[in-house]
Motif scaffolding. Structure first.
Motif, mmCIF file in Angstrom:
data_model
loop_
_atom_site.group_PDB
_atom_site.id
_atom_site.type_symbol
_atom_site.label_atom_id
_atom_site.label_comp_id
_atom_site.label_asym_id
_atom_site.label_seq_id
_atom_site.Cartn_x
_atom_site.Cartn_y
_atom_site.Cartn_z
ATOM 1 N N LEU A 223 0.851 -1.189 0.000
ATOM 2 C CA LEU A 223 0.000 0.000 0.000
ATOM 3 C C LEU A 223 0.888 1.241 0.000
ATOM 4 O O LEU A 223 1.908 1.289 0.684
ATOM 5 C CB LEU A 223 -0.886 -0.008 1.249
ATOM 6 N N ARG A 224 0.490 2.238 -0.768
ATOM 7 C CA ARG A 224 1.270 3.471 -0.838
ATOM 8 C C ARG A 224 1.393 4.101 0.543
ATOM 9 O O ARG A 224 0.419 4.187 1.301
ATOM 10 C CB ARG A 224 0.605 4.468 -1.786
ATOM 11 N N HIS A 225 2.592 4.525 0.892
ATOM 12 C CA HIS A 225 2.794 5.205 2.166
ATOM 13 C C HIS A 225 2.113 6.578 2.108
ATOM 14 O O HIS A 225 2.244 7.313 1.127
ATOM 15 C CB HIS A 225 4.280 5.371 2.452
ATOM 16 N N GLY A 226 1.401 6.903 3.170
ATOM 17 C CA GLY A 226 0.721 8.183 3.206
ATOM 18 C C GLY A 226 -0.341 8.232 4.280
ATOM 19 O O GLY A 226 -0.402 7.378 5.178
ATOM 20 N N ILE A 227 -1.225 9.226 4.188
ATOM 21 C CA ILE A 227 -2.267 9.491 5.168
ATOM 22 C C ILE A 227 -3.621 9.175 4.531
ATOM 23 O O ILE A 227 -3.881 9.558 3.380
ATOM 24 C CB ILE A 227 -2.228 10.954 5.641
ATOM 25 N N TYR A 228 -4.479 8.504 5.301
ATOM 26 C CA TYR A 228 -5.758 8.010 4.776
ATOM 27 C C TYR A 228 -6.917 8.334 5.710
ATOM 28 O O TYR A 228 -6.757 8.361 6.942
ATOM 29 C CB TYR A 228 -5.700 6.491 4.602
ATOM 30 N N ALA A 229 -8.088 8.537 5.125
ATOM 31 C CA ALA A 229 -9.338 8.540 5.888
ATOM 32 C C ALA A 229 -9.780 7.081 6.002
ATOM 33 O O ALA A 229 -9.770 6.341 4.998
ATOM 34 C CB ALA A 229 -10.403 9.352 5.160
ATOM 35 N N VAL A 230 -10.139 6.668 7.210
ATOM 36 C CA VAL A 230 -10.455 5.255 7.430
ATOM 37 C C VAL A 230 -11.715 5.100 8.265
ATOM 38 O O VAL A 230 -12.140 6.005 8.989
ATOM 39 C CB VAL A 230 -9.285 4.528 8.157
ATOM 40 N N ARG A 231 -12.301 3.917 8.158
ATOM 41 C CA ARG A 231 -13.344 3.465 9.083
ATOM 42 C C ARG A 231 -12.808 2.219 9.775
ATOM 43 O O ARG A 231 -12.175 1.370 9.141
ATOM 44 C CB ARG A 231 -14.649 3.157 8.349
ATOM 45 N N VAL A 232 -13.084 2.134 11.058
ATOM 46 C CA VAL A 232 -12.502 1.072 11.879
ATOM 47 C C VAL A 232 -13.610 0.266 12.538
ATOM 48 O O VAL A 232 -14.537 0.834 13.126
ATOM 49 C CB VAL A 232 -11.567 1.667 12.945
ATOM 50 N N GLY A 233 -13.512 -1.052 12.432
ATOM 51 C CA GLY A 233 -14.466 -1.940 13.072
ATOM 52 C C GLY A 233 -13.811 -2.698 14.217
ATOM 53 O O GLY A 233 -12.661 -3.133 14.111
ATOM 54 N N ARG A 234 -14.558 -2.843 15.301
ATOM 55 C CA ARG A 234 -14.065 -3.562 16.476
ATOM 56 C C ARG A 234 -15.150 -4.515 16.947
ATOM 57 O O ARG A 234 -16.297 -4.130 17.119
ATOM 58 C CB ARG A 234 -13.720 -2.581 17.590
ATOM 59 N N GLY A 235 -14.796 -5.796 17.152
ATOM 60 C CA GLY A 235 -15.756 -6.772 17.640
ATOM 61 C C GLY A 235 -16.620 -7.344 16.531
ATOM 62 O O GLY A 235 -16.531 -6.955 15.361
ATOM 63 N N GLN A 236 -17.492 -8.284 16.894
ATOM 64 C CA GLN A 236 -18.366 -8.954 15.942
ATOM 65 C C GLN A 236 -19.790 -9.001 16.488
ATOM 66 O O GLN A 236 -20.018 -8.874 17.690
ATOM 67 C CB GLN A 236 -17.897 -10.387 15.681
ATOM 68 N N GLY A 237 -20.731 -9.218 15.555
ATOM 69 C CA GLY A 237 -22.118 -9.395 15.957
ATOM 70 C C GLY A 237 -22.646 -8.210 16.750
ATOM 71 O O GLY A 237 -22.420 -7.049 16.407
ATOM 72 N N LYS A 238 -23.356 -8.487 17.847
ATOM 73 C CA LYS A 238 -23.952 -7.424 18.664
ATOM 74 C C LYS A 238 -22.892 -6.583 19.360
ATOM 75 O O LYS A 238 -23.180 -5.471 19.829
ATOM 76 C CB LYS A 238 -24.904 -8.027 19.694
ATOM 77 N N ASP A 239 -21.652 -7.081 19.433
ATOM 78 C CA ASP A 239 -20.556 -6.340 20.064
ATOM 79 C C ASP A 239 -19.775 -5.478 19.073
ATOM 80 O O ASP A 239 -18.815 -4.804 19.450
ATOM 81 C CB ASP A 239 -19.588 -7.313 20.753
ATOM 82 N N HIS A 240 -20.205 -5.499 17.802
ATOM 83 C CA HIS A 240 -19.474 -4.747 16.774
ATOM 84 C C HIS A 240 -19.677 -3.252 16.972
ATOM 85 O O HIS A 240 -20.792 -2.777 17.169
ATOM 86 C CB HIS A 240 -19.960 -5.144 15.384
ATOM 87 N N ARG A 241 -18.576 -2.517 16.915
ATOM 88 C CA ARG A 241 -18.620 -1.062 16.981
ATOM 89 C C ARG A 241 -17.824 -0.487 15.825
ATOM 90 O O ARG A 241 -16.852 -1.082 15.363
ATOM 91 C CB ARG A 241 -18.060 -0.553 18.311
ATOM 92 N N ARG A 242 -18.250 0.681 15.351
ATOM 93 C CA ARG A 242 -17.619 1.328 14.213
ATOM 94 C C ARG A 242 -17.134 2.718 14.582
ATOM 95 O O ARG A 242 -17.829 3.444 15.305
ATOM 96 C CB ARG A 242 -18.661 1.430 13.085
ATOM 97 N N PHE A 243 -15.970 3.081 14.099
ATOM 98 C CA PHE A 243 -15.398 4.393 14.363
ATOM 99 C C PHE A 243 -14.863 4.980 13.065
ATOM 100 O O PHE A 243 -14.398 4.255 12.187
ATOM 101 C CB PHE A 243 -14.240 4.308 15.368
ATOM 102 N N ASP A 244 -14.904 6.292 12.952
ATOM 103 C CA ASP A 244 -14.217 6.988 11.882
ATOM 104 C C ASP A 244 -12.842 7.398 12.386
ATOM 105 O O ASP A 244 -12.619 7.544 13.595
ATOM 106 C CB ASP A 244 -14.995 8.234 11.457
#
Length: 327
Positions: A223-244
């Motif tokens: 992947l090209r080295h640099g700065i990115y806008a991302v979305r991050v997922g943590r956990g699965q199912g009912k415990d899944h949380r999303r962050f920008d």
């Protein structure tokens, strides 16, 4: 409640494989739009046959077997490939070990022993460029010829293109190497993502006001080295949380120019993530990696990067890879 995604390996007894299943065959690196067309053809066939549909895939990737000393930038490792396949509606995956024995299996033996005798398939879906067997002499045309004599349906999907550019795993790799995130997203049918455990770093981000979750990616990731806008997922199912968030991937040239590291700053988050496994989806490329003359200049740029990332994420569809549970 969704049904369990079944993973069947070479060591499984033949009885573990539902006879009469339909299979979608391929390496499925990235599970991109071309792969999804093959999978959808298998699912359609399975509904017609009243039988489950499975993916048939190979690990390690054949390129790794034939060129073990050549870096191989995989879009998805085995686990994430299976998670993506589990999110398509398939009943499971048959994972075949690609070793010397597999490489030496003739195309006819693969069809008659693996697909017919062992798997007992009733239908096969492949892409136009799927080749198999010793010397890669097996082709979709051979599958059609051999399987038709046994009453086995074969669906061969044509290539898919976007703006006259064929969709392929190699084209997606090239887009990621160039930082062309929107092109990669279009060919994948969703954002490209990586998964990793948060490790301890130098704690510089905390001192700069941007505490980051640090993840070491595969050494083969280009992947090209640099700065990115991302979305991050943590956990699965009912415990899944999303962050920008905003992320840096590179060598930190202002500080140590060390080994490549993914450093992710999650917006509006406080807490300890060490030891946590995160899925990081890349939404947009912001800029290349730079060297700064002072810490103050770096912080000003990080403020700007975070603002750009928030704008990018607000304008982007609320998309995240559709991942199934393979536990």
């Amino acid at each position: 409640m969704t049904s369990r995604f079944t993973i069947i390996r070479d060591t499984a007894a033949a009885a573990a494989i539902p006879k009469g299943s339909v299979v979608a065959m391929g390496n499925f690196d990235g599970v991109h739009l071309g792969h999804r067309a093959v999978i959808e053809a298998a699912l359609k066939m399975s509904r017609s046959h009243g039988k489950p549909a499975f993916a048939v895939t190979f690990e390690p990737h054949p390129r790794k077997f034939f060129s073990p000393n050549t870096p191989q930038f995989r879009l998805t490792d085995e686990t994430n490939k299976l998670r993506l396949l589990a999110g398509t509606g398939l009943a499971g995956a048959v994972v075949m070990t690609f070793d010397a024995a597999r490489a030496g299996t003739t195309a006819q033996d693969f069809i008659h022993h693996d697909l017919i005798a062992r798997l007992g398939v009733s239908g096969i879906a492949v892409g136009y460029d799927f080749h198999f067997g010793k010397g890669r002499v097996g082709s979709p045309a051979l599958l059609v010829s051999e399987a038709a004599q046994l009453g086995i349906e074969v669906d061969v999907q044509p290539y898919i293109d976007i703006d006259e550019r064929p969709v392929s795993s190699s084209a997606i790799r090239m887009a990621l190497e160039e930082g062309q995130i929107s092109d990669a997203t279009a060919m994948l049918g969703g954002p490209w993502f990586v998964t990793g455990e948060v490790i301890h770093g130098e704690k510089r981000g905390r001192d700069l006001g941007y505490p980051t979750a640090n993840i070491r990616l595969s050494k083969e990731c280009s992947l090209r080295h640099g700065i990115y806008a991302v979305r991050v997922g943590r956990g699965q199912g009912k415990d899944h949380r999303r962050f920008d968030g905003v992320a840096s991937f590179g060598r930190r040239p202002t500080f140590d120019n060390g080994a490549p590291l993914l450093e992710v700053f999650l917006f509006d988050f406080t807490g300890d993530l060490y030891g946590t496994t995160l899925d990081v989806a890349f939404i947009g490329f912001i800029r290349e990696e730079l060297i700064f003359d002072s810490v103050e200049a770096l912080i000003r740029q990080m403020d700007d990067d975070a603002a750009v990332a928030r704008t990018m994420l607000a304008a982007a569809p609320d998309a995240f890879p559709k991942l199934g549970n393979i536990d």
